[in-house]
Design an enzyme around this catalytic site. Sequence first.
Site, PDB file in Angstrom:
ATOM      1  N   ASP A 127       0.832  -1.195   0.000  1.00  0.00           N
ATOM      2  CA  ASP A 127       0.000   0.000   0.000  1.00  0.00           C
ATOM      3  C   ASP A 127       0.870   1.248   0.000  1.00  0.00           C
ATOM      4  O   ASP A 127       2.095   1.190   0.179  1.00  0.00           O
ATOM      5  CB  ASP A 127      -1.034  -0.001   1.125  1.00  0.00           C
ATOM      6  CG  ASP A 127      -0.444   0.173   2.508  1.00  0.00           C
ATOM      7  OD1 ASP A 127       0.758   0.475   2.630  1.00  0.00           O
ATOM      8  OD2 ASP A 127      -1.191   0.026   3.491  1.00  0.00           O
ATOM      9  N   ILE A 128       0.225   2.382  -0.251  1.00  0.00           N
ATOM     10  CA  ILE A 128       0.934   3.655  -0.350  1.00  0.00           C
ATOM     11  C   ILE A 128       1.197   4.195   1.047  1.00  0.00           C
ATOM     12  O   ILE A 128       0.292   4.261   1.874  1.00  0.00           O
ATOM     13  CB  ILE A 128       0.104   4.672  -1.156  1.00  0.00           C
ATOM     14  CG1 ILE A 128      -0.171   4.121  -2.562  1.00  0.00           C
ATOM     15  CG2 ILE A 128       0.817   6.011  -1.241  1.00  0.00           C
ATOM     16  CD1 ILE A 128      -1.127   4.972  -3.384  1.00  0.00           C
ATOM     17  N   ASN A 135      -4.104  12.477   1.019  1.00  0.00           N
ATOM     18  CA  ASN A 135      -5.469  12.880   0.678  1.00  0.00           C
ATOM     19  C   ASN A 135      -5.906  14.113   1.461  1.00  0.00           C
ATOM     20  O   ASN A 135      -6.584  14.994   0.927  1.00  0.00           O
ATOM     21  CB  ASN A 135      -6.441  11.731   0.941  1.00  0.00           C
ATOM     22  CG  ASN A 135      -6.494  10.728  -0.209  1.00  0.00           C
ATOM     23  OD1 ASN A 135      -6.193  11.069  -1.344  1.00  0.00           O
ATOM     24  ND2 ASN A 135      -6.869   9.499   0.088  1.00  0.00           N
ATOM     25  N   ASP A 144      -6.956  10.001  -6.218  1.00  0.00           N
ATOM     26  CA  ASP A 144      -7.406   9.103  -7.284  1.00  0.00           C
ATOM     27  C   ASP A 144      -6.433   9.105  -8.458  1.00  0.00           C
ATOM     28  O   ASP A 144      -6.154   8.057  -9.058  1.00  0.00           O
ATOM     29  CB  ASP A 144      -8.794   9.522  -7.775  1.00  0.00           C
ATOM     30  CG  ASP A 144      -9.899   9.167  -6.787  1.00  0.00           C
ATOM     31  OD1 ASP A 144      -9.622   8.420  -5.830  1.00  0.00           O
ATOM     32  OD2 ASP A 144     -11.029   9.652  -6.971  1.00  0.00           O
ATOM     33  N   GLU A 168      -6.059   2.122  -0.800  1.00  0.00           N
ATOM     34  CA  GLU A 168      -4.726   2.309  -1.378  1.00  0.00           C
ATOM     35  C   GLU A 168      -3.906   1.021  -1.329  1.00  0.00           C
ATOM     36  O   GLU A 168      -2.692   1.044  -1.547  1.00  0.00           O
ATOM     37  CB  GLU A 168      -3.980   3.419  -0.631  1.00  0.00           C
ATOM     38  CG  GLU A 168      -3.511   3.068   0.773  1.00  0.00           C
ATOM     39  CD  GLU A 168      -4.552   3.336   1.845  1.00  0.00           C
ATOM     40  OE1 GLU A 168      -4.173   3.533   3.009  1.00  0.00           O
ATOM     41  OE2 GLU A 168      -5.753   3.351   1.531  1.00  0.00           O
TER      42      GLU A 168
END
Length: 260
Positions: A127-128, A135, A144, A168
């Site tokens: 994941d990020i 965000n 996005d 994510e």
Amino acid sequence: MDNLNCSSSDVVEWTADIEPHYRITILNDALNEALVGGYIGTARMLQKKLGAASLEAKELHDQIEKKYNQIEQKNNQIEKKNVELEKLAMTDGLTGLFNRRAFDYRMREEVARANRSEHDFSLLFMDIDYFKKFNNTYGHQAGDEVLKTLAGVLNKRESDIVCRYGGEEFAIILPNTDIENALKGAYRLNREVAGTVMEFEDEAGDKHNKSINISIGVDGFRKGDSVEAIVKRADDNLYKAKSLGRNCVFGASGVYSFKD
């Protein structure tokens, strides 16, 4: 044969409502008897009726064939639509990658195949890093755009089964890949993502060029594994990677590699 000559019109009349192919058979038999008996007038009349019945039979055949082709075309359209719907059901709408449903399906296939044939396969969970903060800073629309760009980086090898697992988090199934090669591939992805400049706009419309980092957990298939078992190990290794400071790869009995 006198009876045939006298009632030839009756033969035509009582066959009028019979299905054309059967009518042709009856009229043809009557015509043969008329010719053998020398009843020329009857034979000519029957020939005309036989020709009309043959034409009607051909028209009926053409109508049936046309209807059959229409049905076949409709069935092909339905089949094509079903394939499209199935693809949509297996595709993540934002990134175009496989979705969670597709991941579950492909994992069941790979585990069954590996248990049956003893072929290796590995699983990457990633994941990020700090995506929630991203965000909050730049907005969900910017998030996005980053997710779509990341999907393009991850989905470059045709043999890899790349899925958006949720939010994510991404997963990549690596068929015919042992844990050692999976770790090398994961590290390559980690470096490639870090070196990719993401272009996006924030909520105010300002443009940004920024790189992101990902953490990756890696695990390989073990004989007798279930889907749940290998997923849990890969997911646990992802969280170990994050606990080691993020932007790294963790797997295979504690073997991990940090960023350069």
